[in-house]
Design a protein around this motif. Structure first.
Motif, PDB file in Angstrom:
ATOM      1  N   VAL A  90      -0.986 -67.448  94.766  1.00 12.23           N
ATOM      2  CA  VAL A  90      -1.271 -68.598  93.909  1.00 12.23           C
ATOM      3  C   VAL A  90      -0.785 -69.877  94.577  1.00 12.23           C
ATOM      4  O   VAL A  90       0.302 -69.911  95.165  1.00 12.23           O
ATOM      5  CB  VAL A  90      -0.593 -68.442  92.531  1.00 12.23           C
ATOM      6  N   GLN A  91      -1.591 -70.930  94.477  1.00  8.93           N
ATOM      7  CA  GLN A  91      -1.207 -72.227  95.037  1.00  8.93           C
ATOM      8  C   GLN A  91      -1.637 -73.342  94.094  1.00  8.93           C
ATOM      9  O   GLN A  91      -2.749 -73.328  93.566  1.00  8.93           O
ATOM     10  CB  GLN A  91      -1.848 -72.440  96.414  1.00  8.93           C
ATOM     11  N   ARG A  92      -0.754 -74.318  93.874  1.00  6.98           N
ATOM     12  CA  ARG A  92      -1.101 -75.503  93.097  1.00  6.98           C
ATOM     13  C   ARG A  92      -1.843 -76.481  93.999  1.00  6.98           C
ATOM     14  O   ARG A  92      -1.488 -76.674  95.160  1.00  6.98           O
ATOM     15  CB  ARG A  92       0.163 -76.171  92.550  1.00  6.98           C
ATOM     16  N   THR A  93      -2.864 -77.109  93.455  1.00  7.60           N
ATOM     17  CA  THR A  93      -3.654 -78.057  94.238  1.00  7.60           C
ATOM     18  C   THR A  93      -3.230 -79.492  93.946  1.00  7.60           C
ATOM     19  O   THR A  93      -2.633 -79.786  92.912  1.00  7.60           O
ATOM     20  CB  THR A  93      -5.149 -77.934  93.908  1.00  7.60           C
ATOM     21  N   ASP A  94      -3.557 -80.374  94.865  1.00  8.67           N
ATOM     22  CA  ASP A  94      -3.430 -81.812  94.649  1.00  8.67           C
ATOM     23  C   ASP A  94      -4.378 -82.493  95.633  1.00  8.67           C
ATOM     24  O   ASP A  94      -5.119 -81.831  96.352  1.00  8.67           O
ATOM     25  CB  ASP A  94      -1.982 -82.296  94.827  1.00  8.67           C
ATOM     26  N   LEU A  95      -4.359 -83.802  95.655  1.00  4.16           N
ATOM     27  CA  LEU A  95      -5.248 -84.537  96.551  1.00  4.16           C
ATOM     28  C   LEU A  95      -4.495 -85.081  97.761  1.00  4.16           C
ATOM     29  O   LEU A  95      -4.944 -86.029  98.404  1.00  4.16           O
ATOM     30  CB  LEU A  95      -5.924 -85.686  95.791  1.00  4.16           C
ATOM     31  N   SER A  96      -3.363 -84.470  98.081  1.00  4.02           N
ATOM     32  CA  SER A  96      -2.559 -84.954  99.200  1.00  4.02           C
ATOM     33  C   SER A  96      -3.184 -84.551 100.532  1.00  4.02           C
ATOM     34  O   SER A  96      -3.951 -83.590 100.629  1.00  4.02           O
ATOM     35  CB  SER A  96      -1.142 -84.381  99.118  1.00  4.02           C
ATOM     36  N   ASP A 154      -1.584 -83.253 102.987  1.00  2.00           N
ATOM     37  CA  ASP A 154      -1.032 -81.950 103.367  1.00  2.00           C
ATOM     38  C   ASP A 154      -1.878 -80.813 102.800  1.00  2.00           C
ATOM     39  O   ASP A 154      -2.166 -79.828 103.490  1.00  2.00           O
ATOM     40  CB  ASP A 154       0.407 -81.813 102.872  1.00  2.00           C
ATOM     41  N   PHE A 155      -2.270 -80.951 101.525  1.00  2.00           N
ATOM     42  CA  PHE A 155      -3.098 -79.904 100.923  1.00  2.00           C
ATOM     43  C   PHE A 155      -4.455 -79.826 101.615  1.00  2.00           C
ATOM     44  O   PHE A 155      -4.953 -78.737 101.919  1.00  2.00           O
ATOM     45  CB  PHE A 155      -3.303 -80.165  99.429  1.00  2.00           C
ATOM     46  N   ILE A 156      -5.069 -80.976 101.869  1.00  2.00           N
ATOM     47  CA  ILE A 156      -6.392 -81.004 102.497  1.00  2.00           C
ATOM     48  C   ILE A 156      -6.362 -80.334 103.868  1.00  2.00           C
ATOM     49  O   ILE A 156      -7.194 -79.473 104.178  1.00  2.00           O
ATOM     50  CB  ILE A 156      -6.889 -82.457 102.622  1.00  2.00           C
ATOM     51  N   LEU A 157      -5.383 -80.703 104.695  1.00  2.00           N
ATOM     52  CA  LEU A 157      -5.303 -80.143 106.044  1.00  2.00           C
ATOM     53  C   LEU A 157      -4.990 -78.648 106.006  1.00  2.00           C
ATOM     54  O   LEU A 157      -5.552 -77.860 106.777  1.00  2.00           O
ATOM     55  CB  LEU A 157      -4.242 -80.889 106.855  1.00  2.00           C
ATOM     56  N   GLY A 158      -4.086 -78.250 105.103  1.00  2.00           N
ATOM     57  CA  GLY A 158      -3.737 -76.838 104.995  1.00  2.00           C
ATOM     58  C   GLY A 158      -4.902 -75.995 104.519  1.00  2.00           C
ATOM     59  O   GLY A 158      -5.142 -74.892 105.029  1.00  2.00           O
ATOM     60  N   LEU A 205      -9.584 -72.271 105.679  1.00  2.00           N
ATOM     61  CA  LEU A 205     -11.017 -71.990 105.672  1.00  2.00           C
ATOM     62  C   LEU A 205     -11.550 -71.686 107.066  1.00  2.00           C
ATOM     63  O   LEU A 205     -12.472 -70.881 107.232  1.00  2.00           O
ATOM     64  CB  LEU A 205     -11.777 -73.187 105.089  1.00  2.00           C
ATOM     65  N   ARG A 206     -10.977 -72.327 108.073  1.00  2.00           N
ATOM     66  CA  ARG A 206     -11.471 -72.182 109.446  1.00  2.00           C
ATOM     67  C   ARG A 206     -10.675 -71.157 110.254  1.00  2.00           C
ATOM     68  O   ARG A 206     -10.825 -71.070 111.472  1.00  2.00           O
ATOM     69  CB  ARG A 206     -11.448 -73.543 110.148  1.00  2.00           C
ATOM     70  N   SER A 207      -9.839 -70.372 109.580  1.00  2.00           N
ATOM     71  CA  SER A 207      -8.985 -69.406 110.281  1.00  2.00           C
ATOM     72  C   SER A 207      -9.765 -68.219 110.838  1.00  2.00           C
ATOM     73  O   SER A 207      -9.281 -67.511 111.722  1.00  2.00           O
ATOM     74  CB  SER A 207      -7.903 -68.886 109.330  1.00  2.00           C
ATOM     75  N   GLY A 208     -10.961 -67.985 110.308  1.00  2.00           N
ATOM     76  CA  GLY A 208     -11.744 -66.834 110.745  1.00  2.00           C
ATOM     77  C   GLY A 208     -11.398 -65.554 110.008  1.00  2.00           C
ATOM     78  O   GLY A 208     -12.034 -64.517 110.219  1.00  2.00           O
ATOM     79  N   GLN A 209     -10.406 -65.602 109.131  1.00  2.39           N
ATOM     80  CA  GLN A 209     -10.009 -64.427 108.354  1.00  2.39           C
ATOM     81  C   GLN A 209     -10.881 -64.312 107.106  1.00  2.39           C
ATOM     82  O   GLN A 209     -10.952 -65.247 106.311  1.00  2.39           O
ATOM     83  CB  GLN A 209      -8.548 -64.523 107.924  1.00  2.39           C
ATOM     84  N   PRO A 210     -11.561 -63.170 106.907  1.00  2.00           N
ATOM     85  CA  PRO A 210     -12.340 -62.994 105.672  1.00  2.00           C
ATOM     86  C   PRO A 210     -11.427 -63.117 104.458  1.00  2.00           C
ATOM     87  O   PRO A 210     -10.353 -62.522 104.419  1.00  2.00           O
ATOM     88  CB  PRO A 210     -12.902 -61.574 105.813  1.00  2.00           C
ATOM     89  N   GLN A 211     -11.841 -63.881 103.477  1.00  2.00           N
ATOM     90  CA  GLN A 211     -10.993 -64.123 102.314  1.00  2.00           C
ATOM     91  C   GLN A 211     -11.826 -64.635 101.155  1.00  2.00           C
ATOM     92  O   GLN A 211     -12.953 -65.102 101.330  1.00  2.00           O
ATOM     93  CB  GLN A 211      -9.914 -65.154 102.653  1.00  2.00           C
ATOM     94  N   ARG A 212     -11.257 -64.542  99.964  1.00  2.00           N
ATOM     95  CA  ARG A 212     -11.888 -65.105  98.771  1.00  2.00           C
ATOM     96  C   ARG A 212     -10.923 -66.113  98.156  1.00  2.00           C
ATOM     97  O   ARG A 212      -9.711 -65.880  98.100  1.00  2.00           O
ATOM     98  CB  ARG A 212     -12.224 -64.004  97.761  1.00  2.00           C
ATOM     99  N   ILE A 213     -11.464 -67.214  97.700  1.00  2.00           N
ATOM    100  CA  ILE A 213     -10.662 -68.260  97.068  1.00  2.00           C
ATOM    101  C   ILE A 213     -11.246 -68.516  95.691  1.00  2.00           C
ATOM    102  O   ILE A 213     -12.423 -68.865  95.563  1.00  2.00           O
ATOM    103  CB  ILE A 213     -10.676 -69.551  97.908  1.00  2.00           C
ATOM    104  N   ILE A 214     -10.446 -68.299  94.662  1.00  2.00           N
ATOM    105  CA  ILE A 214     -10.889 -68.525  93.292  1.00  2.00           C
ATOM    106  C   ILE A 214     -10.019 -69.616  92.678  1.00  2.00           C
ATOM    107  O   ILE A 214      -8.960 -69.952  93.215  1.00  2.00           O
ATOM    108  CB  ILE A 214     -10.815 -67.241  92.443  1.00  2.00           C
ATOM    109  N   GLY A 215     -10.452 -70.168  91.555  1.00  2.00           N
ATOM    110  CA  GLY A 215      -9.607 -71.181  90.951  1.00  2.00           C
ATOM    111  C   GLY A 215     -10.150 -71.743  89.662  1.00  2.00           C
ATOM    112  O   GLY A 215     -11.324 -71.564  89.319  1.00  2.00           O
TER     113      GLY A 215
END
Length: 230
Positions: free
Chosen positions: A72-78, A80-84, A89-99
């Motif tokens: 779980v991760q809290r979002t914001d418009l910072s 740091d959040f955008i870059l992280g 997303l570009r890590s190449g690791q298959p994953q699902r992101i829900i929210g």
């Protein structure tokens, strides 16, 4: 990040959301970010931005078969959040992101996902009042069972609701269901059902979301839900 930078980012995010809105004017752009690919048991990240919505949504997520594996991760418009998030997303690791997040956060998240080539399997706009909720949904084949499950759950708990689902890459007519309120006991049930259903995507679970007891202050406001596969 200074106030001016945050204001600019929020404005950009809101503009992006307007471009992918559920109305007919936004369906063209939504087509470009939705996909029908499915993979079971992907590592899952749940993004939340609203304390009350987080509480109910995560009850559903944690009760799902994949709940113990969801981070779980809290979002914001910072920045740091955008870059992280972009790095993830570009890590190449298959994953699902829900929210389940606010409008501005959702616009930013979906825009970053689209830029990284990720597939948005589900996108929902939700408006909740103490007695009823409205849901405008856009789904790919991989999430085809989510809207009916949400509708059945809302009807069973007796809260008033209206639900419209548009399907991508198919010839199915839009799903449109609604019901008048019979009580307000389960007014927050939609968020828990949504958390459970999105977390269970890609599994063979036939279970049900946990029932949410009546809360002193019902969940109200506007929210956006999503399921993204990268």
């Amino acid at each position: 990040m200074n106030v001016e930078r945050r204001t600019v980012l929020k404005g950009l995010a809101l503009s992006s959301l307007a471009g992918i809105a559920m109305g007919s004017s936004g369906l063209g752009m939504a087509h470009s970010v939705l996909g029908a690919r499915t993979q079971p048991a992907l590592p899952t990240l749940a993004l939340v931005s609203h304390k009350m919505a987080e509480s109910v949504f995560l009850q559903g997520v944690n009760a799902s078969p994949a709940g113990k594996q969801v981070k779980v991760q809290r979002t914001d418009l910072s920045l740091d959040f955008i870059l992280g998030f972009e790095k993830r997303l570009r890590s190449g690791q298959p994953q699902r992101i829900i929210g389940l997040v606010d409008d501005a956060s959702a616009a930013l998240i979906v825009d970053l996902a689209r830029s990284a080539g990720a597939r948005v399997q589900w996108l929902g706009q939700h408006r909740a009042t103490p007695l009823a909720s409205q849901h405008r949904l856009l789904s790919a084949e991989a999430a085809s069972g989510c809207a009916p499950q949400l509708g059945l759950s809302l009807n069973a708990c007796g809260t008033g609701f209206s639900l419209t689902e548009q399907r991508m890459h198919g010839l199915q007519a839009p799903l449109q269901v609604s019901a008048a309120a019979r009580n307000s006991v389960g007014s927050d049930q939609w968020a828990a059902t949504l958390g459970y259903t999105l977390a269970a995507l890609g599994t063979t679970s036939a279970g049900q979301a946990p029932l949410i007891a009546r809360r002193p202050s019902p969940l109200t406001g506007n929210f956006v839900s999503f399921s993204i596969e990268a």
